[in-house]
Design an enzyme around this catalytic site. Structure first.
Site, PDB file in Angstrom:
ATOM      1  N   CYS A   4       0.854  -1.192   0.000  1.00 43.83           N
ATOM      2  CA  CYS A   4       0.000   0.000   0.000  1.00 43.83           C
ATOM      3  C   CYS A   4       0.890   1.243   0.000  1.00 43.83           C
ATOM      4  O   CYS A   4       1.695   1.448   0.918  1.00 43.83           O
ATOM      5  CB  CYS A   4      -0.911  -0.016   1.233  1.00 43.83           C
ATOM      6  SG  CYS A   4      -1.751   1.560   1.493  1.00 43.83           S
ATOM      7  N   CYS A   7       0.612   3.343   3.195  1.00 47.80           N
ATOM      8  CA  CYS A   7       1.314   2.730   4.337  1.00 47.80           C
ATOM      9  C   CYS A   7       2.815   2.949   4.188  1.00 47.80           C
ATOM     10  O   CYS A   7       3.516   3.221   5.172  1.00 47.80           O
ATOM     11  CB  CYS A   7       1.022   1.236   4.413  1.00 47.80           C
ATOM     12  SG  CYS A   7      -0.618   0.846   5.051  1.00 47.80           S
ATOM     13  N   ASP A  30      -0.759  16.224  -1.728  1.00 44.07           N
ATOM     14  CA  ASP A  30      -1.114  15.331  -2.836  1.00 44.07           C
ATOM     15  C   ASP A  30      -0.127  15.549  -3.985  1.00 44.07           C
ATOM     16  O   ASP A  30       0.232  16.679  -4.308  1.00 44.07           O
ATOM     17  CB  ASP A  30      -2.553  15.612  -3.298  1.00 44.07           C
ATOM     18  CG  ASP A  30      -3.096  14.496  -4.169  1.00 44.07           C
ATOM     19  OD1 ASP A  30      -4.021  13.804  -3.726  1.00 44.07           O
ATOM     20  OD2 ASP A  30      -2.590  14.307  -5.301  1.00 44.07           O
ATOM     21  N   HIS A  46      -3.912   0.842   8.364  1.00 40.37           N
ATOM     22  CA  HIS A  46      -4.445   0.537   7.033  1.00 40.37           C
ATOM     23  C   HIS A  46      -5.927   0.180   7.143  1.00 40.37           C
ATOM     24  O   HIS A  46      -6.286  -0.894   7.603  1.00 40.37           O
ATOM     25  CB  HIS A  46      -3.673  -0.603   6.371  1.00 40.37           C
ATOM     26  CG  HIS A  46      -4.147  -0.871   4.971  1.00 40.37           C
ATOM     27  ND1 HIS A  46      -3.707  -0.128   3.894  1.00 40.37           N
ATOM     28  CD2 HIS A  46      -5.053  -1.741   4.488  1.00 40.37           C
ATOM     29  CE1 HIS A  46      -4.317  -0.550   2.809  1.00 40.37           C
ATOM     30  NE2 HIS A  46      -5.142  -1.535   3.128  1.00 40.37           N
ATOM     31  N   ASN A  86     -13.268   9.818  -1.115  1.00 36.47           N
ATOM     32  CA  ASN A  86     -13.851   8.999  -2.170  1.00 36.47           C
ATOM     33  C   ASN A  86     -13.890   7.555  -1.691  1.00 36.47           C
ATOM     34  O   ASN A  86     -12.888   7.026  -1.215  1.00 36.47           O
ATOM     35  CB  ASN A  86     -13.006   9.114  -3.450  1.00 36.47           C
ATOM     36  CG  ASN A  86     -13.038  10.514  -4.021  1.00 36.47           C
ATOM     37  OD1 ASN A  86     -14.091  11.146  -4.044  1.00 36.47           O
ATOM     38  ND2 ASN A  86     -11.888  11.010  -4.470  1.00 36.47           N
ATOM     39  N   HIS A  97      -6.524   2.965   0.669  1.00 40.40           N
ATOM     40  CA  HIS A  97      -6.175   3.259   2.069  1.00 40.40           C
ATOM     41  C   HIS A  97      -6.976   4.514   2.394  1.00 40.40           C
ATOM     42  O   HIS A  97      -6.776   5.552   1.731  1.00 40.40           O
ATOM     43  CB  HIS A  97      -4.671   3.497   2.205  1.00 40.40           C
ATOM     44  CG  HIS A  97      -4.192   3.763   3.608  1.00 40.40           C
ATOM     45  ND1 HIS A  97      -3.131   3.082   4.190  1.00 40.40           N
ATOM     46  CD2 HIS A  97      -4.617   4.656   4.549  1.00 40.40           C
ATOM     47  CE1 HIS A  97      -2.929   3.547   5.421  1.00 40.40           C
ATOM     48  NE2 HIS A  97      -3.817   4.508   5.665  1.00 40.40           N
ATOM     49  N   HIS A  99      -8.531   7.866   3.017  1.00 37.45           N
ATOM     50  CA  HIS A  99      -7.892   9.180   3.023  1.00 37.45           C
ATOM     51  C   HIS A  99      -8.939  10.260   2.824  1.00 37.45           C
ATOM     52  O   HIS A  99      -9.977  10.037   2.195  1.00 37.45           O
ATOM     53  CB  HIS A  99      -6.795   9.282   1.954  1.00 37.45           C
ATOM     54  CG  HIS A  99      -7.238   8.885   0.577  1.00 37.45           C
ATOM     55  ND1 HIS A  99      -7.361   7.570   0.196  1.00 37.45           N
ATOM     56  CD2 HIS A  99      -7.606   9.627  -0.497  1.00 37.45           C
ATOM     57  CE1 HIS A  99      -7.777   7.512  -1.068  1.00 37.45           C
ATOM     58  NE2 HIS A  99      -7.937   8.755  -1.503  1.00 37.45           N
TER      59      HIS A  99
HETATM   60  P1  AMP Z   1      -8.496   8.926  -4.579  1.00 39.03           P
HETATM   61  O1  AMP Z   1      -8.687   9.017  -6.062  1.00 39.03           O
HETATM   62  O2  AMP Z   1      -9.584   9.577  -3.788  1.00 39.03           O
HETATM   63  O3  AMP Z   1      -8.216   7.501  -4.137  1.00 39.03           O
HETATM   64  O4  AMP Z   1      -7.213   9.786  -4.251  1.00 39.03           O
HETATM   65  C1  AMP Z   1      -5.907   9.296  -4.220  1.00 39.03           C
HETATM   66  C2  AMP Z   1      -5.009  10.502  -4.242  1.00 39.03           C
HETATM   67  O5  AMP Z   1      -3.708  10.089  -3.893  1.00 39.03           O
HETATM   68  C3  AMP Z   1      -4.904  11.178  -5.610  1.00 39.03           C
HETATM   69  O6  AMP Z   1      -5.310  12.537  -5.483  1.00 39.03           O
HETATM   70  C4  AMP Z   1      -3.427  11.037  -5.961  1.00 39.03           C
HETATM   71  O7  AMP Z   1      -2.928  12.155  -6.638  1.00 39.03           O
HETATM   72  C5  AMP Z   1      -2.791  10.860  -4.591  1.00 39.03           C
HETATM   73  N1  AMP Z   1      -1.526  10.133  -4.571  1.00 39.03           N
HETATM   74  C6  AMP Z   1      -1.269   8.923  -5.119  1.00 39.03           C
HETATM   75  N2  AMP Z   1       0.010   8.566  -4.863  1.00 39.03           N
HETATM   76  C7  AMP Z   1       0.548   9.568  -4.131  1.00 39.03           C
HETATM   77  C8  AMP Z   1       1.831   9.795  -3.568  1.00 39.03           C
HETATM   78  N3  AMP Z   1       2.841   8.926  -3.698  1.00 39.03           N
HETATM   79  N4  AMP Z   1       2.052  10.935  -2.878  1.00 39.03           N
HETATM   80  C9  AMP Z   1       1.043  11.845  -2.731  1.00 39.03           C
HETATM   81  N5  AMP Z   1      -0.186  11.680  -3.245  1.00 39.03           N
HETATM   82  C10 AMP Z   1      -0.433  10.565  -3.935  1.00 39.03           C
END
Ligand code: AMP
Length: 113
Positions: A4, A7, A30, A46, A86, A97, A99
Site C-alpha cells: 500500500c 502505508c 497530494d 491501514h 472517495n 487506504h 484518506h
Molecule cells: P483517490 O482518487 O480519492 O483515491 O485519491 C488518491 C489521491 O492520492 C490522488 O489525489 C493522488 O494524486 C494521490 N496520490 C497517489 N500517490 C501519491 C503519492 N505517492 N504521494 C502523494 N499523493 C499521492
C-alpha cells in the site's frame, strides 16, 4: 500493509512532503494537486475505505476529524475548504487506504463532477 503506497508513505519508505504527523494520523501534500492547497489526511492504520471502518477505529477517526480545522488554519484556508473522501468504484477511489482530501485556496464548484 506492504503493497500500500500510503502505508509506505507513513512508514517513511516513500519520501513525501509532510504537513503534519502524530501517533495516529499523517498529512501530506497530494502529488497531483487539484487546488492550490490539496493535502491528504490519513489514519496510519491501514483501513481500505469508509466502508471498512471498525468500531475500534472510531476514536482515531474522531481524532483525525478533530484536527482538520487546525490543519486548515495552518494551511491558510481561512476563506473555506472542502474535505472529501472517495469511497469505492463510483467515487473513483484510486488508493485503497482511507484518506481525506483537504482542498482549498480556490472556489470549489458544487456539485462535484
Ligand atoms: P483517490 O482518487 O480519492 O483515491 O485519491 C488518491 C489521491 O492520492 C490522488 O489525489 C493522488 O494524486 C494521490 N496520490 C497517489 N500517490 C501519491 C503519492 N505517492 N504521494 C502523494 N499523493 C499521492
Amino acid at each position: 500493509m506492504e503493497d500500500c503506497i500510503f502505508c509506505r508513505i507513513c512508514g517513511k519508505e516513500v519520501p513525501t512532503d509532510v504537513v503534519y504527523e502524530d501517533e495516529h494520523i499523517f498529512c501530506f501534500h497530494d502529488v497531483s494537486p487539484q487546488a492550490p492547497v490539496h493535502v491528504l489526511v490519513i489514519p496510519k492504520k491501514h483501513i481500505v475505505s469508509l466502508d471498512d471502518v471498525l468500531p475500534e477505529d472510531q476514536a482515531v477517526l474522531g481524532h483525525l476529524l478533530g484536527k482538520i480545522g487546525a490543519l486548515a488554519k495552518e494551511l491558510g484556508l481561512e476563506n473555506g475548504y472542502r474535505l472529501v473522501s472517495n469511497c469505492g468504484e463510483d467515487a473513483m477511489q484510486s488508493v485503497r487506504h482511507l484518506h481525506f482530501h483537504l482542498l482549498g485556496k480556490r472556489k470549489l464548484a458544487w456539485p462535484p463532477g
